[in-house]
Design a protein around this motif. Sequence first.
Motif, PDB file in Angstrom:
ATOM      1  N   ASP A 118       0.799  -1.228   0.000  1.00 49.24           N
ATOM      2  CA  ASP A 118       0.000   0.000   0.000  1.00 49.24           C
ATOM      3  C   ASP A 118       0.833   1.281   0.000  1.00 49.24           C
ATOM      4  O   ASP A 118       0.486   2.241  -0.709  1.00 49.24           O
ATOM      5  CB  ASP A 118      -0.950   0.013   1.196  1.00 49.24           C
ATOM      6  CG  ASP A 118      -2.182  -0.854   0.978  1.00 49.24           C
ATOM      7  OD1 ASP A 118      -2.382  -1.328  -0.157  1.00 49.24           O
ATOM      8  OD2 ASP A 118      -2.941  -1.066   1.950  1.00 49.24           O
ATOM      9  N   PRO A 119       1.930   1.371   0.785  1.00 48.76           N
ATOM     10  CA  PRO A 119       2.686   2.629   0.811  1.00 48.76           C
ATOM     11  C   PRO A 119       3.206   3.058  -0.556  1.00 48.76           C
ATOM     12  O   PRO A 119       3.434   4.246  -0.796  1.00 48.76           O
ATOM     13  CB  PRO A 119       3.848   2.317   1.764  1.00 48.76           C
ATOM     14  CG  PRO A 119       3.347   1.220   2.638  1.00 48.76           C
ATOM     15  CD  PRO A 119       2.476   0.387   1.746  1.00 48.76           C
ATOM     16  N   TYR A 120       3.387   2.120  -1.472  1.00 49.50           N
ATOM     17  CA  TYR A 120       3.916   2.430  -2.795  1.00 49.50           C
ATOM     18  C   TYR A 120       2.851   2.644  -3.855  1.00 49.50           C
ATOM     19  O   TYR A 120       3.101   3.281  -4.864  1.00 49.50           O
ATOM     20  CB  TYR A 120       4.808   1.283  -3.271  1.00 49.50           C
ATOM     21  CG  TYR A 120       6.121   1.227  -2.560  1.00 49.50           C
ATOM     22  CD1 TYR A 120       6.884   2.357  -2.387  1.00 49.50           C
ATOM     23  CD2 TYR A 120       6.589   0.015  -2.062  1.00 49.50           C
ATOM     24  CE1 TYR A 120       8.097   2.302  -1.739  1.00 49.50           C
ATOM     25  CE2 TYR A 120       7.798  -0.052  -1.418  1.00 49.50           C
ATOM     26  CZ  TYR A 120       8.557   1.098  -1.253  1.00 49.50           C
ATOM     27  OH  TYR A 120       9.758   1.043  -0.613  1.00 49.50           O
ATOM     28  N   ILE A 121       1.677   2.052  -3.657  1.00 47.85           N
ATOM     29  CA  ILE A 121       0.708   1.985  -4.746  1.00 47.85           C
ATOM     30  C   ILE A 121      -0.542   2.825  -4.493  1.00 47.85           C
ATOM     31  O   ILE A 121      -1.005   3.524  -5.398  1.00 47.85           O
ATOM     32  CB  ILE A 121       0.317   0.513  -5.006  1.00 47.85           C
ATOM     33  CG1 ILE A 121       1.550  -0.290  -5.425  1.00 47.85           C
ATOM     34  CG2 ILE A 121      -0.766   0.418  -6.071  1.00 47.85           C
ATOM     35  CD1 ILE A 121       1.317  -1.783  -5.579  1.00 47.85           C
ATOM     36  N   LYS A 122      -1.061   2.788  -3.286  1.00 49.79           N
ATOM     37  CA  LYS A 122      -2.319   3.494  -3.013  1.00 49.79           C
ATOM     38  C   LYS A 122      -2.171   4.997  -3.226  1.00 49.79           C
ATOM     39  O   LYS A 122      -1.266   5.635  -2.693  1.00 49.79           O
ATOM     40  CB  LYS A 122      -2.795   3.205  -1.583  1.00 49.79           C
ATOM     41  CG  LYS A 122      -3.621   1.927  -1.491  1.00 49.79           C
ATOM     42  CD  LYS A 122      -4.459   1.888  -0.230  1.00 49.79           C
ATOM     43  CE  LYS A 122      -5.437   0.731  -0.259  1.00 49.79           C
ATOM     44  NZ  LYS A 122      -6.267   0.672   0.946  1.00 49.79           N
ATOM     45  N   GLY A 123      -3.101   5.543  -4.020  1.00 53.31           N
ATOM     46  CA  GLY A 123      -3.101   6.974  -4.275  1.00 53.31           C
ATOM     47  C   GLY A 123      -2.034   7.427  -5.243  1.00 53.31           C
ATOM     48  O   GLY A 123      -1.903   8.629  -5.502  1.00 53.31           O
ATOM     49  N   LYS A 124      -1.274   6.487  -5.809  1.00 51.96           N
ATOM     50  CA  LYS A 124      -0.199   6.832  -6.748  1.00 51.96           C
ATOM     51  C   LYS A 124      -0.647   6.543  -8.183  1.00 51.96           C
ATOM     52  O   LYS A 124      -1.643   5.860  -8.427  1.00 51.96           O
ATOM     53  CB  LYS A 124       1.066   6.033  -6.428  1.00 51.96           C
ATOM     54  CG  LYS A 124       1.498   6.093  -4.962  1.00 51.96           C
ATOM     55  CD  LYS A 124       2.016   7.460  -4.589  1.00 51.96           C
ATOM     56  CE  LYS A 124       2.354   7.560  -3.102  1.00 51.96           C
ATOM     57  NZ  LYS A 124       3.397   6.618  -2.684  1.00 51.96           N
ATOM     58  N   ASP A 125       0.132   7.022  -9.130  1.00 46.95           N
ATOM     59  CA  ASP A 125      -0.162   6.819 -10.550  1.00 46.95           C
ATOM     60  C   ASP A 125      -0.217   5.340 -10.908  1.00 46.95           C
ATOM     61  O   ASP A 125      -0.991   4.924 -11.775  1.00 46.95           O
ATOM     62  CB  ASP A 125       0.910   7.532 -11.387  1.00 46.95           C
ATOM     63  CG  ASP A 125       0.584   7.509 -12.869  1.00 46.95           C
ATOM     64  OD1 ASP A 125      -0.579   7.759 -13.227  1.00 46.95           O
ATOM     65  OD2 ASP A 125       1.492   7.232 -13.671  1.00 46.95           O
ATOM     66  N   LEU A 126       0.585   4.525 -10.232  1.00 48.15           N
ATOM     67  CA  LEU A 126       0.619   3.096 -10.512  1.00 48.15           C
ATOM     68  C   LEU A 126      -0.746   2.451 -10.333  1.00 48.15           C
ATOM     69  O   LEU A 126      -1.076   1.472 -11.007  1.00 48.15           O
ATOM     70  CB  LEU A 126       1.622   2.397  -9.586  1.00 48.15           C
ATOM     71  CG  LEU A 126       3.097   2.749  -9.766  1.00 48.15           C
ATOM     72  CD1 LEU A 126       3.924   2.080  -8.675  1.00 48.15           C
ATOM     73  CD2 LEU A 126       3.586   2.311 -11.139  1.00 48.15           C
ATOM     74  N   GLU A 127      -1.538   2.986  -9.436  1.00 47.05           N
ATOM     75  CA  GLU A 127      -2.835   2.396  -9.123  1.00 47.05           C
ATOM     76  C   GLU A 127      -3.773   2.418 -10.328  1.00 47.05           C
ATOM     77  O   GLU A 127      -4.635   1.553 -10.469  1.00 47.05           O
ATOM     78  CB  GLU A 127      -3.463   3.132  -7.943  1.00 47.05           C
ATOM     79  CG  GLU A 127      -4.636   2.416  -7.315  1.00 47.05           C
ATOM     80  CD  GLU A 127      -5.069   3.047  -6.015  1.00 47.05           C
ATOM     81  OE1 GLU A 127      -5.708   2.364  -5.208  1.00 47.05           O
ATOM     82  OE2 GLU A 127      -4.771   4.247  -5.794  1.00 47.05           O
ATOM     83  N   LYS A 128      -3.573   3.389 -11.219  1.00 47.24           N
ATOM     84  CA  LYS A 128      -4.491   3.565 -12.342  1.00 47.24           C
ATOM     85  C   LYS A 128      -3.915   3.130 -13.686  1.00 47.24           C
ATOM     86  O   LYS A 128      -4.659   2.737 -14.581  1.00 47.24           O
ATOM     87  CB  LYS A 128      -4.899   5.048 -12.441  1.00 47.24           C
ATOM     88  CG  LYS A 128      -5.597   5.580 -11.201  1.00 47.24           C
ATOM     89  CD  LYS A 128      -6.927   4.880 -10.959  1.00 47.24           C
ATOM     90  CE  LYS A 128      -7.654   5.460  -9.750  1.00 47.24           C
ATOM     91  NZ  LYS A 128      -8.920   4.726  -9.464  1.00 47.24           N
ATOM     92  N   LYS A 129      -2.603   3.177 -13.839  1.00 43.49           N
ATOM     93  CA  LYS A 129      -2.039   2.977 -15.183  1.00 43.49           C
ATOM     94  C   LYS A 129      -1.659   1.532 -15.498  1.00 43.49           C
ATOM     95  O   LYS A 129      -1.233   1.237 -16.613  1.00 43.49           O
ATOM     96  CB  LYS A 129      -0.825   3.883 -15.395  1.00 43.49           C
ATOM     97  CG  LYS A 129       0.456   3.431 -14.717  1.00 43.49           C
ATOM     98  CD  LYS A 129       1.615   4.345 -15.100  1.00 43.49           C
ATOM     99  CE  LYS A 129       2.940   3.864 -14.527  1.00 43.49           C
ATOM    100  NZ  LYS A 129       4.059   4.748 -14.903  1.00 43.49           N
ATOM    101  N   LEU A 130      -1.814   0.608 -14.541  1.00 42.53           N
ATOM    102  CA  LEU A 130      -1.404  -0.768 -14.750  1.00 42.53           C
ATOM    103  C   LEU A 130      -2.617  -1.689 -14.894  1.00 42.53           C
ATOM    104  O   LEU A 130      -3.479  -1.725 -14.013  1.00 42.53           O
ATOM    105  CB  LEU A 130      -0.532  -1.242 -13.586  1.00 42.53           C
ATOM    106  CG  LEU A 130       0.739  -0.422 -13.334  1.00 42.53           C
ATOM    107  CD1 LEU A 130       1.469  -0.950 -12.116  1.00 42.53           C
ATOM    108  CD2 LEU A 130       1.655  -0.440 -14.562  1.00 42.53           C
ATOM    109  N   VAL A 131      -2.680  -2.419 -15.984  1.00 45.56           N
ATOM    110  CA  VAL A 131      -3.783  -3.358 -16.212  1.00 45.56           C
ATOM    111  C   VAL A 131      -3.762  -4.440 -15.137  1.00 45.56           C
ATOM    112  O   VAL A 131      -2.749  -5.059 -14.870  1.00 45.56           O
ATOM    113  CB  VAL A 131      -3.656  -4.014 -17.597  1.00 45.56           C
ATOM    114  CG1 VAL A 131      -4.692  -5.123 -17.767  1.00 45.56           C
ATOM    115  CG2 VAL A 131      -3.806  -2.977 -18.695  1.00 45.56           C
TER     116      VAL A 131
END
Length: 446
Positions: free
Chosen positions: A117-130
Motif C-alpha cells: 500500500d505505501p507504494y501503490i495506493k493513491g499513486k499513478d501506478l494504481e491507475k495505469k497498470l492493467v
Amino acid sequence: MVIAGSALAGCSNADQKPAASADAGSSKSGEAITLTFETSLYAEAPHKKAIDALISKYNQLNPNVKITVHGADYENFWDKLTTEVIAGTQGDIVQVYPENISTYNSLVDGGAFVNLDPYIKGKDLEKKLVGQELSKIGDSYYAISNYAWGNTGIFYRKSLFKKAGIDPDSIKTLEDFKNAAVKLGVDTDGDGKLDQYGFASVVGSHPFVASEWYRLVARPVSGGIFFPDGESGPYKADRINVNSEANVWAAKWWQDFINNPRATPPGTRDKKVGREMFWNGQAAMNMDGPWFIGMTKERDPKLMDDLGLMPQPAIEYNGKTYKPNPHTNPSVAMISKKSKHPEEAWKFLEWMTSEEAQQMIAGSGMIPSNKNYVATDAYKKDNPLAVKFMDYLNNLYAPAVMDPPIPEQGTLSQIIINTAQDIFVGKKDPKASLDEAAAKMKEAFK
C-alpha cells in the motif's frame, strides 16, 4: 528444481514494509546485494529472453544489484512454491497471477508477503497498470501488475484453413468452431490414419485440461466454475456452482468434442505437445494468449506469415447467446517478508513499469501492463496481432471472469483439475463427477 535455502535466507519482522520509493540506482549503502526472482514464465523462451533483457538493463543501471531467476515450468511451479512458502525459502520476488495472491500469502501465519500500500495506493501506478485492481487482499495491495497480461483467442494456420475451404470470419459460434475442427481433421497421406486434427486441445494431466474447457465453454454460460455471478462473493460453501446445470451441459459438450477423433488429437498430455502439433501443421487451431505470438516467432519466424487469430466463439445455450469472458491473466509480483532487501526489490519492480522496461517485455509476445505504453502508435504498429486481443476484449468479449481471490482457491483449483481429468481423460459421467466435485469443494470451507 529445488532452490537452495541459503540463497533465499533472510530474516525480517512479520509486519515489514518497504521504505519510501526511490529512483533506480545503487542501494543506500552502496553494498553489493542479490535479489532472487521466482517465476513460472522463465521456462518459456520468449519470456526468458524478455526477463534476461530486463535484468541485464537493470544491472547496468544498478551495478551493485544482482538478480537471479529461479523457477519451474507452469505445471510444477505451484507445488514447488507452496513448499517454499511454508518453509520460508521463497524468492525475494515471486511472480504469480492475481488469483494466487491470497492462497500463497495465507500459507503462513501473519502472511508471507509484504503489504505494498505505501507504494501503490493513491499513486499513478494504481491507475495505469492493467489488473492492478485485482492485486489485493481485502483492501490492501500485495502485488504489483508490472509485467504483462493477455486473454485468450483461437490461433489458426491460414494455409490449412485455405486448403479446407474454411473462412475464419465465418466462425462465430461454438458450433461453427466444432464444425470447422471436424472438417480440418484429415488423413493427409492416405494411409487410413488421421495425421491432422482440427484443434490442439490438452487431454492429459496438465491443468489446462480443466482451464481450456471452462474458459472456452463453461464460464460463459454458467457465470462461474466455483461461484455464480462471475465468481463473485460471498464465498461460502452453499454458493458452490461447479455442478450447476450449465456447467454439466458444458462438460458434456466438451467431452463429446474432444472425443471426436477429427476434432482433437488423442492423449495430448500437456500444452507444449499441442503447441508443437500446431507449429508442425498437425493441428489447425490452438487456444492461447498473446504470449503464443512470441513463442511462434521464437520457434520459427517463417511461421508468422501463416499465423492467424480469431476471437473465442460465442455460445448458444438454452435459446440465449453468451459472449466469451476469458480473464485478463496479468502477471503480478509480490515481495517476500523473508527478503533482506525489500527496498531494492521494490525499486526493481517499480522500474519494470517504465516505458523502457515495458518495451523489453513486449518482446515476450504478451501485452505490457502499462496502459500508456500500449496506447502508443509505435506499440500498435509493431504488435498488430497482440492489438487484436485488445479489440476482442473491448468489442467482442463480456467482462472478464477471474478465479476467486480467496485462500481456499488453491484447493478448489486442484479439485476442478482432478475432476476434469476424470471427465475428459477418464471419460466419466460429467454430472456425477461434478456433483462429487461440489461436495469436495464444500468440505474445503469447513
